[in-house]
Design an enzyme around this catalytic site. Structure first.
Site, PDB file in Angstrom:
ATOM      1  N   TYR A  88      61.404  33.568  32.454  1.00 31.70           N
ATOM      2  CA  TYR A  88      60.180  32.773  33.314  1.00 31.70           C
ATOM      3  C   TYR A  88      59.842  30.644  33.163  1.00 31.70           C
ATOM      4  O   TYR A  88      59.904  30.538  33.025  1.00 31.70           O
ATOM      5  CB  TYR A  88      58.585  33.545  33.169  1.00 31.70           C
ATOM      6  N   LYS A 140      48.156  35.507  46.319  1.00 34.72           N
ATOM      7  CA  LYS A 140      46.945  35.571  45.159  1.00 34.72           C
ATOM      8  C   LYS A 140      45.309  35.648  46.523  1.00 34.72           C
ATOM      9  O   LYS A 140      44.387  36.296  45.985  1.00 34.72           O
ATOM     10  CB  LYS A 140      46.740  34.773  44.671  1.00 34.72           C
ATOM     11  N   TYR A 199      58.901  32.109  41.269  1.00 35.97           N
ATOM     12  CA  TYR A 199      58.583  34.068  41.676  1.00 35.97           C
ATOM     13  C   TYR A 199      59.726  34.214  43.449  1.00 35.97           C
ATOM     14  O   TYR A 199      61.080  34.875  43.028  1.00 35.97           O
ATOM     15  CB  TYR A 199      57.656  34.322  42.490  1.00 35.97           C
TER      16      TYR A 199
HETATM   17  C1  LIG Z   1      51.820  35.179  41.127  1.00 30.64           C
HETATM   18  C2  LIG Z   1      53.409  35.425  41.944  1.00 30.64           C
HETATM   19  C3  LIG Z   1      54.320  36.607  42.385  1.00 30.64           C
HETATM   20  C4  LIG Z   1      53.977  37.666  41.630  1.00 30.64           C
HETATM   21  O1  LIG Z   1      53.111  38.516  42.309  1.00 30.64           O
HETATM   22  P1  LIG Z   1      52.214  39.324  40.596  1.00 30.64           P
HETATM   23  O2  LIG Z   1      50.639  40.078  41.434  1.00 30.64           O
HETATM   24  O3  LIG Z   1      51.485  38.491  39.722  1.00 30.64           O
HETATM   25  O4  LIG Z   1      52.979  40.255  40.402  1.00 30.64           O
HETATM   26  C5  LIG Z   1      55.018  36.347  43.877  1.00 30.64           C
HETATM   27  N1  LIG Z   1      54.909  34.833  44.200  1.00 30.64           N
HETATM   28  C6  LIG Z   1      53.981  34.209  44.198  1.00 30.64           C
HETATM   29  C7  LIG Z   1      54.679  32.638  44.600  1.00 30.64           C
HETATM   30  C8  LIG Z   1      53.479  34.021  43.042  1.00 30.64           C
HETATM   31  O5  LIG Z   1      52.476  33.662  42.576  1.00 30.64           O
END
Ligand SMILES: *Cc1c(COP(=O)(O)O)cnc(C)c1O
Length: 332
Positions: free
Chosen positions: A263, A49, A289
């Site tokens: 999720y 992010k 993730y």
């Molecule tokens: C948000 C996030 C993702 C996914 O990325 P997106 O752009 O939302 O698809 C992957 N890994 C981590 C650690 C995240 O925080």
């Protein structure tokens, strides 16, 4: 395409490293595996992010905003990093947390919930799954306006065309590194959630005609739905960035076989991946993730998806601060 035309704040001084993973490659007896360390991006705790926020916060500042308002899951990395950017810029930050798993928010939880407190969040509003999040953010903007302040709303995950520019830039960055290192990659694998990372990388790889297939590993949605989301955002990002050609639907691949029950819900493959990366390469993944995305990469290697001579780059999108909220699931 010329990304320098877009206002940008800088939260990471240099390119994130690209490192080989020789022990993991040997352990799997598979192709040559490499990792792009976006877990080492700037702001508190790093992660993907940060790249999106460089563009989003620049836009907020250009509009004279004094407060960032955003939304995420209960242990959202995006919320942590938006808050961290606000602190860096001398702004305030209000968070709206969506309880995607009922009863999953605990104000006193570890991981990112602790960090929301440490970083000085102005308010945390917890809402049930299915809430109109745009309306919830608008209510915060209205509330701020009523007291003479100015908020700027950032969509979940920072995944709109402006935020996705961060990953168009990442594609350019990693291709430059690949050239300097003299290491050509045959495949790239990345986690696919709110889709800005996946879409941005795809736009960057398409714009540069890189010829490297990109595979997304879903963390939430069925394949067809996620591919539709990624394609739509990639098309919008390409147009926004001034790319003349479109993004072919065929180039969007978002596999759903490692989502598990849903999720943020743990899977055995995720636990294996998190423990394996830590013990072979000293790299910390996360349970929501990158643990599932790496489980996907490991699964593809075991299925013989890659040639033994292939060089495969995993984009590590961060998330390690959440590990500490999953102790019971991850401990041996
Ligand atoms: C948000 C996030 C993702 C996914 O990325 P997106 O752009 O939302 O698809 C992957 N890994 C981590 C650690 C995240 O925080």
């Amino acid at each position: 395409m010329n990304l320098a035309r877009f206002p940008r704040r800088r939260y990471t001084p240099n390119a994130t490293p690209i490192e080989p993973m020789p022990h993991l490659s040997a352990h799997l007896g598979g192709p040559e595996l490499w990792i792009k360390r976006d877990d080492l991006l700037g702001l508190s705790g790093g992660g993907n992010k940060t790249r999106k926020l460089e563009f989003l916060v620049a836009a907020a500042l250009a509009q004279g905003a004094d407060t960032l308002v955003t939304v995420g899951a209960v242990q959202s990395n995006h919320c942590r990093l938006t808050l961290s950017a606000a602190v860096r810029e001398g702004m305030k930050c209000r968070l709206i947390l969506e309880e995607r798993v009922p009863g999953s928010y605990h104000a006193d939880a570890s991981g990112n919930n602790l960090l929301f407190d440490l970083l000085g969040v102005e308010s945390v509003t917890v809402v049930p799954a299915g809430t109109d999040l745009a309306a919830a953010m608008q209510a915060q903007l209205d509330d701020l306006a009523a007291s003479g302040r100015k908020g700027y709303a950032i969509v979940g995950g920072g995944s709109n065309p402006l935020g996705a520019l961060g990953y168009v830039a990442c594609a350019e960055e990693l291709l430059g590194q690949s050239f300097e290192m003299g290491v050509a990659f045959d495949h790239i694998v990345v986690a696919s959630g709110s889709a800005g990372t996946h879409a941005g990388l795809l736009v960057g790889l398409t714009a540069t005609n890189a010829g490297i297939p990109l595979t997304g590993i879903n963390v939430r949605r069925p394949q067809a739905e996620q591919e539709g989301n990624v394609h739509k955002l990639a098309e919008a990002t390409a147009e926004f960035a001034g790319l003349k050609s479109g993004i072919s639907r065929d180039s969007v691949v978002a596999l759903d076989r490692w989502v598990g029950p849903g999720y943020s819900i743990p899977t055995a493959e995720m636990v294996e991946a998190v423990r394996l990366l830590a013990s072979t390469e000293g790299v910390l993944l996360d349970p929501v993730y990158t643990g599932k995305a790496m489980a996907g990469l490991i699964g593809l290697v075991r299925e013989g998806h890659f040639k033994p001579t292939d060089r495969v780059l995993f984009v590590h999108t961060g998330g390690a601060p959440v590990l500490f909220a999953y102790r019971d699931v991850l401990a041996a």
